[in-house]
Design a protein around this motif. Structure first.
Motif, PDB file in Angstrom:
ATOM      1  N   LEU A 173     -19.633  -2.025  40.934  1.00 35.61           N
ATOM      2  CA  LEU A 173     -21.038  -1.603  40.927  1.00 35.61           C
ATOM      3  C   LEU A 173     -21.236  -0.347  41.767  1.00 35.61           C
ATOM      4  N   ALA A 174     -20.557  -0.283  42.909  1.00 34.19           N
ATOM      5  CA  ALA A 174     -20.701   0.888  43.782  1.00 34.19           C
ATOM      6  C   ALA A 174     -20.135   2.137  43.112  1.00 34.19           C
ATOM      7  N   ALA A 175     -19.090   1.946  42.295  1.00 35.82           N
ATOM      8  CA  ALA A 175     -18.438   3.099  41.691  1.00 35.82           C
ATOM      9  C   ALA A 175     -19.137   3.571  40.428  1.00 35.82           C
ATOM     10  N   TYR A 176     -19.708   2.651  39.661  1.00 38.92           N
ATOM     11  CA  TYR A 176     -20.196   3.026  38.330  1.00 38.92           C
ATOM     12  C   TYR A 176     -21.654   2.738  38.061  1.00 38.92           C
ATOM     13  N   TYR A 177     -22.264   1.864  38.812  1.00 39.99           N
ATOM     14  CA  TYR A 177     -23.582   1.372  38.398  1.00 39.99           C
ATOM     15  C   TYR A 177     -24.670   1.637  39.426  1.00 39.99           C
ATOM     16  N   GLN A 178     -24.481   2.669  40.258  1.00 40.99           N
ATOM     17  CA  GLN A 178     -25.481   2.931  41.288  1.00 40.99           C
ATOM     18  C   GLN A 178     -26.791   3.359  40.651  1.00 40.99           C
ATOM     19  N   GLY A 179     -27.873   2.753  41.051  1.00 42.84           N
ATOM     20  CA  GLY A 179     -29.174   3.099  40.505  1.00 42.84           C
ATOM     21  C   GLY A 179     -29.286   2.664  39.055  1.00 42.84           C
ATOM     22  N   ASP A 180     -30.426   3.009  38.436  1.00 43.16           N
ATOM     23  CA  ASP A 180     -30.584   2.713  37.020  1.00 43.16           C
ATOM     24  C   ASP A 180     -29.994   3.828  36.175  1.00 43.16           C
ATOM     25  N   ASP A 181     -29.956   5.023  36.766  1.00 44.89           N
ATOM     26  CA  ASP A 181     -29.406   6.156  36.047  1.00 44.89           C
ATOM     27  C   ASP A 181     -29.005   7.214  37.066  1.00 44.89           C
ATOM     28  N   GLY A 182     -28.396   8.285  36.610  1.00 53.14           N
ATOM     29  CA  GLY A 182     -27.989   9.337  37.524  1.00 53.14           C
ATOM     30  C   GLY A 182     -27.642  10.607  36.786  1.00 53.14           C
ATOM     31  N   LYS A 183     -27.559  11.665  37.590  1.00 55.66           N
ATOM     32  CA  LYS A 183     -27.251  12.976  37.031  1.00 55.66           C
ATOM     33  C   LYS A 183     -26.415  13.731  38.052  1.00 55.66           C
ATOM     34  N   ALA A 184     -25.483  14.532  37.603  1.00 56.17           N
ATOM     35  CA  ALA A 184     -24.718  15.375  38.519  1.00 56.17           C
ATOM     36  C   ALA A 184     -24.124  16.559  37.776  1.00 56.17           C
ATOM     37  N   ASN A 209     -10.425  25.445  34.806  1.00 52.97           N
ATOM     38  CA  ASN A 209     -11.680  24.893  35.307  1.00 52.97           C
ATOM     39  C   ASN A 209     -12.516  24.249  34.211  1.00 52.97           C
ATOM     40  N   ARG A 210     -13.192  23.219  34.578  1.00 58.02           N
ATOM     41  CA  ARG A 210     -14.143  22.562  33.685  1.00 58.02           C
ATOM     42  C   ARG A 210     -15.439  22.403  34.446  1.00 58.02           C
ATOM     43  N   GLU A 211     -16.550  22.746  33.812  1.00 55.64           N
ATOM     44  CA  GLU A 211     -17.850  22.502  34.433  1.00 55.64           C
ATOM     45  C   GLU A 211     -18.749  21.830  33.419  1.00 55.64           C
ATOM     46  N   PHE A 212     -19.363  20.762  33.833  1.00 56.78           N
ATOM     47  CA  PHE A 212     -20.258  20.057  32.921  1.00 56.78           C
ATOM     48  C   PHE A 212     -21.317  19.310  33.706  1.00 56.78           C
ATOM     49  N   THR A 213     -22.369  18.968  32.994  1.00 55.37           N
ATOM     50  CA  THR A 213     -23.439  18.149  33.565  1.00 55.37           C
ATOM     51  C   THR A 213     -23.321  16.771  32.946  1.00 55.37           C
ATOM     52  N   ILE A 214     -23.464  15.768  33.780  1.00 59.24           N
ATOM     53  CA  ILE A 214     -23.336  14.420  33.256  1.00 59.24           C
ATOM     54  C   ILE A 214     -24.618  13.637  33.532  1.00 59.24           C
ATOM     55  N   LEU A 215     -25.077  12.945  32.502  1.00 60.92           N
ATOM     56  CA  LEU A 215     -26.224  12.040  32.637  1.00 60.92           C
ATOM     57  C   LEU A 215     -25.722  10.635  32.372  1.00 60.92           C
ATOM     58  N   ARG A 216     -26.188   9.699  33.167  1.00 63.39           N
ATOM     59  CA  ARG A 216     -25.744   8.313  32.959  1.00 63.39           C
ATOM     60  C   ARG A 216     -26.940   7.394  33.012  1.00 63.39           C
ATOM     61  N   LYS A 217     -26.935   6.415  32.164  1.00 64.45           N
ATOM     62  CA  LYS A 217     -28.009   5.412  32.199  1.00 64.45           C
ATOM     63  C   LYS A 217     -27.386   4.040  31.970  1.00 64.45           C
ATOM     64  N   ASP A 218     -27.751   3.092  32.824  1.00 62.26           N
ATOM     65  CA  ASP A 218     -27.227   1.739  32.678  1.00 62.26           C
ATOM     66  C   ASP A 218     -28.102   0.926  31.736  1.00 62.26           C
ATOM     67  N   ILE A 219     -27.448   0.169  30.881  1.00 58.18           N
ATOM     68  CA  ILE A 219     -28.182  -0.799  30.071  1.00 58.18           C
ATOM     69  C   ILE A 219     -28.329  -2.078  30.898  1.00 58.18           C
ATOM     70  N   ALA A 220     -27.233  -2.447  31.562  1.00 54.93           N
ATOM     71  CA  ALA A 220     -27.261  -3.608  32.454  1.00 54.93           C
ATOM     72  C   ALA A 220     -26.270  -3.341  33.573  1.00 54.93           C
ATOM     73  N   ASP A 221     -26.610  -3.743  34.802  1.00 58.98           N
ATOM     74  CA  ASP A 221     -25.678  -3.534  35.912  1.00 58.98           C
ATOM     75  C   ASP A 221     -24.400  -4.318  35.670  1.00 58.98           C
ATOM     76  N   GLY A 222     -23.288  -3.626  35.779  1.00 51.70           N
ATOM     77  CA  GLY A 222     -22.010  -4.261  35.501  1.00 51.70           C
ATOM     78  C   GLY A 222     -21.732  -4.405  34.012  1.00 51.70           C
ATOM     79  N   GLY A 223     -22.677  -3.931  33.170  1.00 53.34           N
ATOM     80  CA  GLY A 223     -22.528  -4.099  31.716  1.00 53.34           C
ATOM     81  C   GLY A 223     -22.446  -2.778  30.978  1.00 53.34           C
ATOM     82  N   ASP A 224     -23.138  -2.712  29.837  1.00 49.01           N
ATOM     83  CA  ASP A 224     -23.081  -1.516  28.993  1.00 49.01           C
ATOM     84  C   ASP A 224     -23.765  -0.335  29.684  1.00 49.01           C
ATOM     85  N   GLN A 225     -23.274   0.866  29.339  1.00 49.15           N
ATOM     86  CA  GLN A 225     -23.823   2.106  29.892  1.00 49.15           C
ATOM     87  C   GLN A 225     -23.756   3.199  28.843  1.00 49.15           C
TER      88      GLN A 225
END
Lengths: 268, 427
Positions: A40-51, A66-82
């Motif tokens: 959970l600490a590694a992948y599911y922090q918050g409901d969503d995130g951006k970096a 070099n690689r540069e990208f923007t990532i958006l993440r949203k959890d469907i369920a903590d510890g579950g689908d994302q």
């Protein structure tokens, strides 16, 4: 817990308080509790995130890519689908390309992946089921980025120090992976995985991932710099996270509509 | 080429719209809208030769330098995009400007997207096979070994999309018919049915292209929905055969683009360890509904089924089966001019794709093959692309055609078989 990209990407206030509470009460002994918290600490922090992510890949001859990208993440369920949305800025030949993943926590289901190629206006489904292939040519693997199901390995707590838990993970289906086992050093206070070491079938260490810098962002411990080293090839990849934000209320942007035209929060 | 001229006009129009917009929006603190253009592109050299002697064409199959400039900017209410190629073409002995994109994109409400201007449009599920995607293709670019990007030719169109939980819908209106950039004989030899022989620069295709604004227009629509990551779509198209689909009579016959309506559907999603897709389309050749007119293409059913899967580390394989089924075959045979050989009722096509990434994904080896057991012909596209650095790539590839007969789809191009190499610097 196996990935670092998730690390920087959020922790809910609820979780953080749970984590600290547990840490205050002396060392944990149940390995399942530890790996769950680390996951959970590694992948599911918050409901969503951006970096904003910058990768520097250095091969054994010292050549850099070099690689540069923007990532958006949203959890469907903590510890579950994302859901993940990755918008590329560099290198220039993949600029505006979008990679989207609907991650399935259920081991029996493959993730769904899409790629959008802007010069062709083409939305392509990716028929890749092997999660242990390189992510964008770096030393990070897909599984490092979107997570490895806890059910894939059996876990054993092999050491508890003043600051860390060390967990040994042995794959249940060794034919599907290139390692025979790996160990994870987990910070006792934050449950952030600080170091992962992968061993081959001869028991030789051949790959490491280290959290080089951890910052507290919006109250959540966040890995902002991590390094993976491939000891066989001599190649290393440095991954740096900037503009990390949690709980930004990412909408339902993980669809074909936003593949074809990314949401503003991904571009800016 | 006329693409350039229309393009410049469009570019000016879009730029004017953009400037007006920025003038109108001066209240916000932004210093200058024009300062915020994000400019990128590439410079490329590409050279290729025929591997067989072609009596109707030059030995050089491709010999060009290309500078692509790609500029983008946005305001709070719209995105602006220009992308154009400046091309020095030694085969055609000309300089050209090919405007690829010049458009405004807006997201006026939560459920609506609008994109107006010159744009690249793609939908459908096939891999280098198109049934319901009736947006213009550049077959010439594809066959002579330009980057795959150039298979899609731009449309001058307006696209409006609506999004809803029930389903999403796209409408594309093209006020003036955008044909394919088809084989004319100028740089690729082809089978000329009137001459009953191969031809090229000796018999360049002259075409009557419908070109009246707002009358010779095209309309395309797609209704689609994702259900558990299975992507369902139905399509409609009302326009013209995109490449010549008929001809006029007389001593100097001209190629024509008869009316065409297409209705189809597709599904794509996970199947086993890979991705499967099915697509079909009913091609209604509206100028010849009974199939009795030998000067107009017959109506057809087109069907495609495909599957792709990762079969090894960084190794992906894909296979597709595709058929074009003529609907009024009896009438077609009856209406053929005496002495002209008819085609088979069904044209079957199988494609194979293999793509392998190596050297930390900097080296891409790919092979795409079309093979028709009914036409007894094949087209193989091997390609090797190596990224020397993040900015520079080198490429080696070929377009190889085989056929038992000179009048089949790929067989006619046998003498155009070519090998090419390219170097590209991206910025």
């Amino acid at each position: 817990m196996k990935t670092l990209m998730g690390l920087m990407l959020a922790v809910s206030a609820v979780f953080a308080s749970v984590l600290y509470a547990a840490a205050d009460g002396g060392p944990l002994t149940d390995v399942d509790v530890i790996v769950n918290k680390a996951n959970l600490a590694a992948y599911y922090q918050g409901d969503d995130g951006k970096a904003s992510v910058k990768m520097t890949i250095t091969d054994s001859k010292g050549q850099e890519r070099n690689r540069e990208f923007t990532i958006l993440r949203k959890d469907i369920a903590d510890g579950g689908d994302q859901n993940y949305f990755v918008y590329f800025d560099r290198p220039a030949d993949v600029r505006r390309m979008v990679f989207m993943v609907h991650k399935r926590a259920d081991m029996s289901k493959d993730d769904d992946r899409w790629l959008y190629l802007p010069s062709l206006d083409l939305v392509r489904r990716i028929a890749a089921s092997d999660k242990r292939t390189s992510f964008v040519g770096s030393d990070f693997l897909y599984e490092d980025v979107s997570g490895r199901s806890l059910e894939e390995d059996s876990h054993e707590l092999i050491e508890t120090t003043d600051t860390s838990y060390v967990v040994k993970n042995v794959p249940k289906r060794p034919e599907t992976v290139e390692f025979s086992y790996y160990t994870v050093t987990i910070d006792r206070k934050t449950f952030v995985p600080m170091k992962m070491e992968y061993y081959d079938t001869n028991g030789r260490l051949y790959r490491t991932i280290e959290s080089v810098e951890v910052k507290e962002i919006q109250g959540f411990p966040t890995v902002v710099k991590s390094v993976v080293k491939n000891l066989n090839s001599g190649s290393t990849t440095l991954m740096e996270f900037a503009n990390v934000q949690y709980n930004i209320k990412v909408g339902d942007v993980f669809t074909e509509r936003y593949l074809r035209r990314p949401p503003r929060e991904a571009i800016r | 080429m006329s693409y350039g001229r229309t393009g410049v006009v469009l570019m000016v129009l879009v730029a004017a719209a953009g400037l007006t917009a920025s003038a109108a929006g001066q209240n916000d603190e932004k210093s200058s809208w024009l300062d915020e253009w994000d400019l990128h592109g590439f410079y490329e050299l590409r050279a290729g030769y025929r591997t067989r002697n072609d009596p109707y064409e030059k030995d050089m199959s491709i010999m060009e330098t290309r500078l692509q400039l790609d500029a983008m900017s946005y305001t709070d209410w719209a995105d602006f995009r220009f992308k154009g190629d400046i091309l020095g073409d030694l085969v055609m002995e000309e300089a050209d400007f090919d405007l690829r994109e010049a458009n405004i994109f807006m997201r006026p409400t939560g459920f609506m997207d609008v994109k107006i201007g010159r744009q690249i449009l793609t939908w459908g599920t096939g891999d280098l096979i198109f049934i319901n995607d009736l947006f213009p293709k550049d077959w010439q670019a594809f066959l002579i070994g330009r980057d795959t990007e150039y298979l899609k030719a731009p449309s001058d169109a307006g696209k409006v999309s609506f999004f809803h939980d029930l389903a999403n819908v796209d409408f594309v209106y093209t006020p003036q018919f955008d044909s394919d950039r088809y084989i004319t004989g100028e740089r690729l030899s082809y089978w000329n049915p009137n001459m009953q022989s191969l031809a090229g620069r000796n018999a360049i295709v002259r075409a009557d292209r419908p070109d009246r604004w707002f009358r010779d227009d095209e309309f395309a629509a797609r209704l689609y929905k994702n259900i558990n990551n299975y992507e369902y779509a139905i399509y409609g198209y009302w326009g013209y055969w995109k490449s010549p689909g008929g001809q006029t009579l007389g001593s100097a016959p001209r190629a024509t683009f008869p009316d065409l309506n297409v209705y189809g559907a597709s599904v794509r999603g996970a199947v086993g360890k890979g991705i499967g897709n099915v697509e079909f389309g009913y091609y209604e050749s509206a100028d010849d509904m009974s199939g009795t007119n030998p000067l107009v293409n017959n109506s057809e059913l087109r069907f495609l089924v495909g599957y792709s899967q990762e079969i090894g580390r960084d190794l992906t394989a894909g296979v597709q089966y595709y058929v074009e089924h003529m609907l009024d075959y009896g009438n077609y045979l009856d209406s053929l001019p005496a002495g002209m050989a008819g085609r088979d009722r069904d044209r079957n096509l199988v494609t194979f794709r293999l793509t392998k990434l190596m050297l930390n994904q900097t080296l891409t080896l790919s092979m795409f093959t079309y093979w028709s057991p009914t036409d007894k012909d094949a087209y193989i596209r091997p390609n090797v692309n190596y990224k020397v650095t993040d900015d520079m790539a080198v490429e080696l590839g070929a377009n190889v055609f085989f056929g038992d007969h000179p009048n089949t789809f790929f067989g006619q191009f046998e003498n155009n078989s070519n090998i090419y190499t390219a170097i590209r610097y991206t910025f």
